[in-house]
Design an enzyme around this catalytic site. Sequence first.
Site, mmCIF file in Angstrom:
data_model
loop_
_atom_site.group_PDB
_atom_site.id
_atom_site.type_symbol
_atom_site.label_atom_id
_atom_site.label_comp_id
_atom_site.label_asym_id
_atom_site.label_seq_id
_atom_site.Cartn_x
_atom_site.Cartn_y
_atom_site.Cartn_z
ATOM 1 N N HIS A 41 -18.917 -23.999 -40.814
ATOM 2 C CA HIS A 41 -20.321 -24.394 -41.469
ATOM 3 C C HIS A 41 -20.244 -24.581 -42.966
ATOM 4 C CE1 HIS A 41 -22.873 -22.839 -37.925
ATOM 5 N NE2 HIS A 41 -22.112 -23.937 -37.526
ATOM 6 N N CYS B 36 -22.527 -33.658 -59.857
ATOM 7 C CA CYS B 36 -20.846 -33.966 -59.404
ATOM 8 C C CYS B 36 -20.245 -34.009 -60.742
ATOM 9 C CB CYS B 36 -21.137 -35.382 -58.760
ATOM 10 S SG CYS B 36 -19.497 -35.939 -58.364
HETATM 11 P P1 OAD Z 1 -27.576 -15.262 -35.772
HETATM 12 O O1 OAD Z 1 -28.631 -14.404 -36.838
HETATM 13 O O2 OAD Z 1 -28.271 -16.144 -34.883
HETATM 14 O O3 OAD Z 1 -27.127 -13.867 -34.921
HETATM 15 C C1 OAD Z 1 -26.792 -12.959 -35.536
HETATM 16 C C2 OAD Z 1 -25.884 -12.086 -34.328
HETATM 17 O O4 OAD Z 1 -25.272 -10.727 -35.123
HETATM 18 C C3 OAD Z 1 -27.244 -11.256 -33.449
HETATM 19 O O5 OAD Z 1 -26.788 -11.562 -32.159
HETATM 20 C C4 OAD Z 1 -27.199 -9.790 -33.680
HETATM 21 O O6 OAD Z 1 -27.199 -9.088 -32.601
HETATM 22 C C5 OAD Z 1 -25.825 -9.532 -34.410
HETATM 23 N N1 OAD Z 1 -25.742 -8.520 -35.304
HETATM 24 C C6 OAD Z 1 -26.540 -7.736 -35.936
HETATM 25 N N2 OAD Z 1 -25.783 -6.947 -36.567
HETATM 26 C C7 OAD Z 1 -24.633 -6.772 -36.569
HETATM 27 C C8 OAD Z 1 -23.523 -5.749 -36.564
HETATM 28 N N3 OAD Z 1 -23.529 -5.122 -37.478
HETATM 29 N N4 OAD Z 1 -22.415 -6.187 -36.064
HETATM 30 C C9 OAD Z 1 -22.195 -7.095 -35.003
HETATM 31 N N5 OAD Z 1 -23.272 -8.052 -34.709
HETATM 32 C C10 OAD Z 1 -24.390 -7.549 -35.390
HETATM 33 O O7 OAD Z 1 -26.077 -15.408 -36.655
HETATM 34 P P2 OAD Z 1 -25.207 -16.912 -36.185
HETATM 35 O O8 OAD Z 1 -24.968 -16.598 -34.718
HETATM 36 O O9 OAD Z 1 -24.312 -16.842 -37.029
HETATM 37 O O10 OAD Z 1 -26.305 -22.040 -39.867
HETATM 38 O O11 OAD Z 1 -25.887 -18.020 -36.463
HETATM 39 C C11 OAD Z 1 -25.470 -19.448 -36.276
HETATM 40 C C12 OAD Z 1 -26.115 -20.335 -37.460
HETATM 41 O O12 OAD Z 1 -27.405 -20.308 -37.558
HETATM 42 C C13 OAD Z 1 -25.556 -19.762 -38.964
HETATM 43 O O13 OAD Z 1 -24.341 -20.022 -39.291
HETATM 44 C C14 OAD Z 1 -26.591 -20.538 -39.702
HETATM 45 C C15 OAD Z 1 -27.913 -20.423 -38.777
HETATM 46 O O14 OAD Z 1 -28.620 -21.438 -38.931
HETATM 47 C C16 OAD Z 1 -26.215 -22.440 -41.100
HETATM 48 O O15 OAD Z 1 -26.663 -21.855 -42.105
HETATM 49 C C17 OAD Z 1 -25.509 -23.687 -40.913
HETATM 50 ZN ZN ZN Z 2 -20.170 -37.791 -57.283
#
Ligand code: OAD
Ligand code: ZN
Length: 248
Positions: free
Chosen positions: A122, A151
């Site tokens: 990402h 830029c």
């Molecule tokens: P989410 O915020 O959707 O999910 C976070 C997960 O981490 C949840 O399932 C929680 O239960 C878990 N969690 C919380 N605390 C934790 C801990 N201490 N240890 C382990 N797990 C824990 O995050 P992502 O799945 O990474 O995109 O989200 C995907 C994408 O959605 C992100 O990369 C972002 C967002 O929109 C962009 O910014 C491009």
């Molecule tokens: Zn440029």
Amino acid sequence: MRCFMEAIDEAIGRIKDSQSVAVITGAGISQESGVPTFRGEEGLWKTYRAEDLANPAAFQRDPQLVWGWYNWRRGIVAEARPNPAHLGLVEMEENLDSFMIATQNVDGLHRLAGSKEVHEIHGNIWKARCTACETVFDDREVYEDGQMPHCPKCGALARPHILWFGETYDQELLSGVMGFLARSRTVLVIGTSGMVYMPVHLAEYAKSRGATIIDINPEDSAVTDVATISIRKKAGEAVSMIVKGLYH
Ligand code: OAD
Ligand code: ZN
């Protein structure tokens, strides 16, 4: 559900039998470093609307608003330090012939911890990309309100080098990750909700090629159905216990 220690022991056994291990991480792995997750009780998407911030149309409409949000997050990430989960993965990499992390996180904490083979699918919050000539450059400023990077080559406005909703993954990066997953005997999926579907898709793919999938998350998630082993603990504790069992 089996008890937590059984799941940890089973995970240790699987990793011992694997020379090739892949790890897919999401926001949850950085939660214990003080970086907010996107979903869940204190998730960013409870307070902010992704539609207003993390997509190309929002940036066209109001680049200062979007940069304001990323600068606020830069301020948080600048203070964050790798936690025992990031550090445990460094130790794993040092002890295995073949190891890779594919992360959805843009905070750069895996590299800061010392992990080498890291694929940031990402993007990275400390990089910006020209809206005209697409040059990607390092940008470690936390800007004052209203200020935005330009830029270094052509002077046009730059945007965060982050994959937004509605945008497509870098195909070369993704096929490298998939090639590695196809050769991995064990895949750890840590701290992702799977609401953005790619990690689930990657885990399904690895499983179809014979890998064991280990899900580390205090909650059930979209990854749970794919998982062979589910460890319902925070990443810091779970990864520390696995690494202790493997190498100490
Ligand atoms: P989410 O915020 O959707 O999910 C976070 C997960 O981490 C949840 O399932 C929680 O239960 C878990 N969690 C919380 N605390 C934790 C801990 N201490 N240890 C382990 N797990 C824990 O995050 P992502 O799945 O990474 O995109 O989200 C995907 C994408 O959605 C992100 O990369 C972002 C967002 O929109 C962009 O910014 C491009
Ligand atoms: Zn440029």
